[in-house]
Design an enzyme around this catalytic site. Sequence first.
Site, PDB file in Angstrom:
ATOM      1  CG  HIS A  20      -0.355  -0.159   2.533  1.00  0.00           C
ATOM      2  ND1 HIS A  20       0.596   0.722   3.005  1.00  0.00           N
ATOM      3  CD2 HIS A  20      -0.533  -1.069   3.530  1.00  0.00           C
ATOM      4  CE1 HIS A  20       0.953   0.374   4.223  1.00  0.00           C
ATOM      5  NE2 HIS A  20       0.297  -0.735   4.563  1.00  0.00           N
ATOM      6  CG  HIS A  23       4.095  -1.591   2.388  1.00  0.00           C
ATOM      7  ND1 HIS A  23       2.842  -2.047   2.106  1.00  0.00           N
ATOM      8  CD2 HIS A  23       4.396  -2.069   3.624  1.00  0.00           C
ATOM      9  CE1 HIS A  23       2.394  -2.787   3.108  1.00  0.00           C
ATOM     10  NE2 HIS A  23       3.323  -2.812   4.052  1.00  0.00           N
ATOM     11  CB  CYS A 128       2.342  -8.542  19.394  1.00  0.00           C
ATOM     12  SG  CYS A 128       1.466  -7.814  17.983  1.00  0.00           S
ATOM     13  CB  CYS A 131       4.989  -6.844  16.748  1.00  0.00           C
ATOM     14  SG  CYS A 131       4.130  -5.319  17.022  1.00  0.00           S
ATOM     15  CB  CYS A 145       0.114  -5.298  20.473  1.00  0.00           C
ATOM     16  SG  CYS A 145       1.300  -4.481  19.391  1.00  0.00           S
ATOM     17  CG  HIS A 148      -0.172  -4.542  15.326  1.00  0.00           C
ATOM     18  ND1 HIS A 148       1.150  -4.749  15.664  1.00  0.00           N
ATOM     19  CD2 HIS A 148      -0.199  -4.363  13.990  1.00  0.00           C
ATOM     20  CE1 HIS A 148       1.881  -4.734  14.557  1.00  0.00           C
ATOM     21  NE2 HIS A 148       1.091  -4.491  13.540  1.00  0.00           N
ATOM     22  CE  LYS A 296       1.864   1.264  11.000  1.00  0.00           C
ATOM     23  NZ  LYS A 296       2.087  -0.170  11.009  1.00  0.00           N
ATOM     24  CE  LYS A 299      -4.379  -8.420   4.259  1.00  0.00           C
ATOM     25  NZ  LYS A 299      -4.099  -9.808   4.301  1.00  0.00           N
TER      26      LYS A 299
HETATM   27  N1  MSP Z   1       9.262  -7.308   7.796  1.00  0.00           N
HETATM   28  C1  MSP Z   1       9.449  -6.254   8.722  1.00  0.00           C
HETATM   29  C2  MSP Z   1      10.700  -5.484   8.415  1.00  0.00           C
HETATM   30  C3  MSP Z   1      11.952  -6.277   8.400  1.00  0.00           C
HETATM   31  S1  MSP Z   1      13.330  -5.335   7.953  1.00  0.00           S
HETATM   32  C4  MSP Z   1      14.625  -6.317   8.203  1.00  0.00           C
HETATM   33  C5  MSP Z   1       8.257  -5.319   8.673  1.00  0.00           C
HETATM   34  N2  MSP Z   1       7.514  -5.381   7.583  1.00  0.00           N
HETATM   35  S2  MSP Z   1       6.188  -4.504   7.317  1.00  0.00           S
HETATM   36  O1  MSP Z   1       5.763  -4.866   6.000  1.00  0.00           O
HETATM   37  O2  MSP Z   1       5.254  -4.680   8.369  1.00  0.00           O
HETATM   38  O3  MSP Z   1       6.613  -3.027   7.384  1.00  0.00           O
HETATM   39  C6  MSP Z   1       7.666  -2.580   6.627  1.00  0.00           C
HETATM   40  C7  MSP Z   1       7.798  -1.095   6.698  1.00  0.00           C
HETATM   41  O4  MSP Z   1       6.654  -0.470   6.165  1.00  0.00           O
HETATM   42  C8  MSP Z   1       8.013  -0.518   8.092  1.00  0.00           C
HETATM   43  O5  MSP Z   1       9.083   0.406   8.024  1.00  0.00           O
HETATM   44  C9  MSP Z   1       6.756   0.203   8.368  1.00  0.00           C
HETATM   45  O6  MSP Z   1       6.980   1.326   9.174  1.00  0.00           O
HETATM   46  C10 MSP Z   1       6.381   0.630   6.963  1.00  0.00           C
HETATM   47  N3  MSP Z   1       5.003   0.983   6.889  1.00  0.00           N
HETATM   48  C11 MSP Z   1       3.922   0.162   6.975  1.00  0.00           C
HETATM   49  N4  MSP Z   1       2.822   0.958   6.979  1.00  0.00           N
HETATM   50  C12 MSP Z   1       3.182   2.249   6.905  1.00  0.00           C
HETATM   51  C13 MSP Z   1       2.543   3.462   6.842  1.00  0.00           C
HETATM   52  N5  MSP Z   1       1.249   3.558   6.889  1.00  0.00           N
HETATM   53  N6  MSP Z   1       3.303   4.580   6.724  1.00  0.00           N
HETATM   54  C14 MSP Z   1       4.658   4.547   6.609  1.00  0.00           C
HETATM   55  N7  MSP Z   1       5.288   3.414   6.682  1.00  0.00           N
HETATM   56  C15 MSP Z   1       4.583   2.269   6.871  1.00  0.00           C
HETATM   57  O7  MSP Z   1       8.047  -4.574   9.611  1.00  0.00           O
END
Ligand code: MSP
Length: 508
Positions: A20, A23, A128, A131, A145, A148, A296, A299
């Site tokens: 999304h 990411h 969690c 996380c 958590c 979350h 935040k 889903k």
């Molecule tokens: N898999 C772990 C990271 C491992 S790194 C060795 C993880 N994955 S995640 O898919 O949940 O999140 C990845 C990144 O996306 C995190 O930095 C998280 O902060 C970022 N984001 C997820 N949703 C976000 C927003 N809504 N806004 C900004 N960043 C966001 O954690």
Amino acid sequence: MVPNRFSVTTPIYYVNDVPHIGHAYTTLAGDVLCRWRRMHGDDVHYLTGTDEHGLKIQRAAEAQGVHPQEWADRTAVRFEQTWDELQIRTDDFIRTTEPRHYAAVTKFLQAVYDNGFIYKGTYEGLYCVPCEAYYADDELTDGNCPIHDRPVENVVEENYFFKLSEFAQRLLDHYEAHPEAVQPESRRNEVLGFIKQGLRDFSMSRTSISWGVPLPWDAAHVTYVWFDALVNYCTAVGYGVDDERFAQWWPADYHLVGKDILRFHAVYWPAMLMAAGLEPPKCVFAHGWLLVGGEKMSKTKLNQIFPHDLVAEFGVDGYRYHFVADQRFGPDGDFSYEAMVTRYNADLANNFGNLANRVLNMAVNYCDGVVPTVRENGPLRAQAEAAYSGAVDGFARLDFANACSAIWELIRATNAYIEDRAPWALNKAGDAAATHAVLGDCLEALRVIALLSAPVIPNACAELWRRLGQPGAVDDQRLPAAAAWGQLPAGNALEKGDPLFPRLEAAT
Ligand code: MSP
């Protein structure tokens, strides 16, 4: 001259979810930074990828009735497609289920084990799953958590532990000696505060699940997903298989991460590296969250926004501009569709697009379709130099919004200059010398604008570069030399064209 090596990583994304805009936010910022550095002649390595092990993925796959590997294969492709669609140029896309990663994790684990930083014990704790982390009672919010806001699970396991507690002083010394190693400053303070409270050993293996990398000395255990995931940064640059390559690229210049995973990157990870006898990263930069309606994205809340939908409306450049220029890379920011439309119309359609159109139209009409002689010390020269130095400063601090403002100042100044000198009136009065002088200034300003904004809006800049009659690709030009004033050759054939950014009406 040996080029400077510059390496940037994003977090590797969990494959339980499709990408999304949250990411994409990090991955795009890294791309802009890397494009900027490539234009400065750096040898860049930009790494992203997917995190495919752990309970969260195992459960997501089970819910769909497929093997975790199949689930991971399907979702990893969605990430790759999204980065392609946003024209994000990566040098590698790593997946933690690849054999090269198993090899690196195995070697890394063995090094930490042999160095005496892993021991066996029993763990009972509150876990969690989203996380993939344990929490202490006092870290929970109303029993949930803190990230979350959902219940944690009580887990009792025989685990191997990593002796994090032994690294508190070494980490403090490291951050004392390298104050730039965690940014921004507020995040550095958060990390120091956390370390000073004292560090607890953490469990780094699981027996309750099978979806992971087995421990080399005890195959009944799989590696805790975070321990495995963090090692990806080393795997990708040859750890364990190509020592020379690894020595060239490690430590990474920037790990870009969201604030929720700062602790893993700025506490666990440098300690793990020290335990394996390796250097910590040069900088962990933590940004805030991109919120939707103040929350935040998730889903379950049905408030996720997908890049593809916005690209369909704003185009790739419109998308990129918004998330780079209009969202600050540091604090939390709220996404607003209306704000995106307003800023697109103001900055791209009006400022950038109109300027390009007006100048090219007038130059084609009043200067026989070719570039007139550009004055060496034209009145926009100082503005163009300020735009470059402002951009340098902004990009160096990962303050992308400020880097863009510095560039857009030049756009505004050029528009104001046109209003002031009114080349249409000069032309009407028959003053060809003055008309050509003013339009020469503006065309040269456009050349600099195309160069400086190419990392952010690559398509419009490539087209503008072409319309200015410039050979080669705009992003193959070398900064800072290319940005020096006065290089647009007289006689270049100019081209008019469709608006680079058609105006948008906000959908209701
Ligand atoms: N898999 C772990 C990271 C491992 S790194 C060795 C993880 N994955 S995640 O898919 O949940 O999140 C990845 C990144 O996306 C995190 O930095 C998280 O902060 C970022 N984001 C997820 N949703 C976000 C927003 N809504 N806004 C900004 N960043 C966001 O954690």
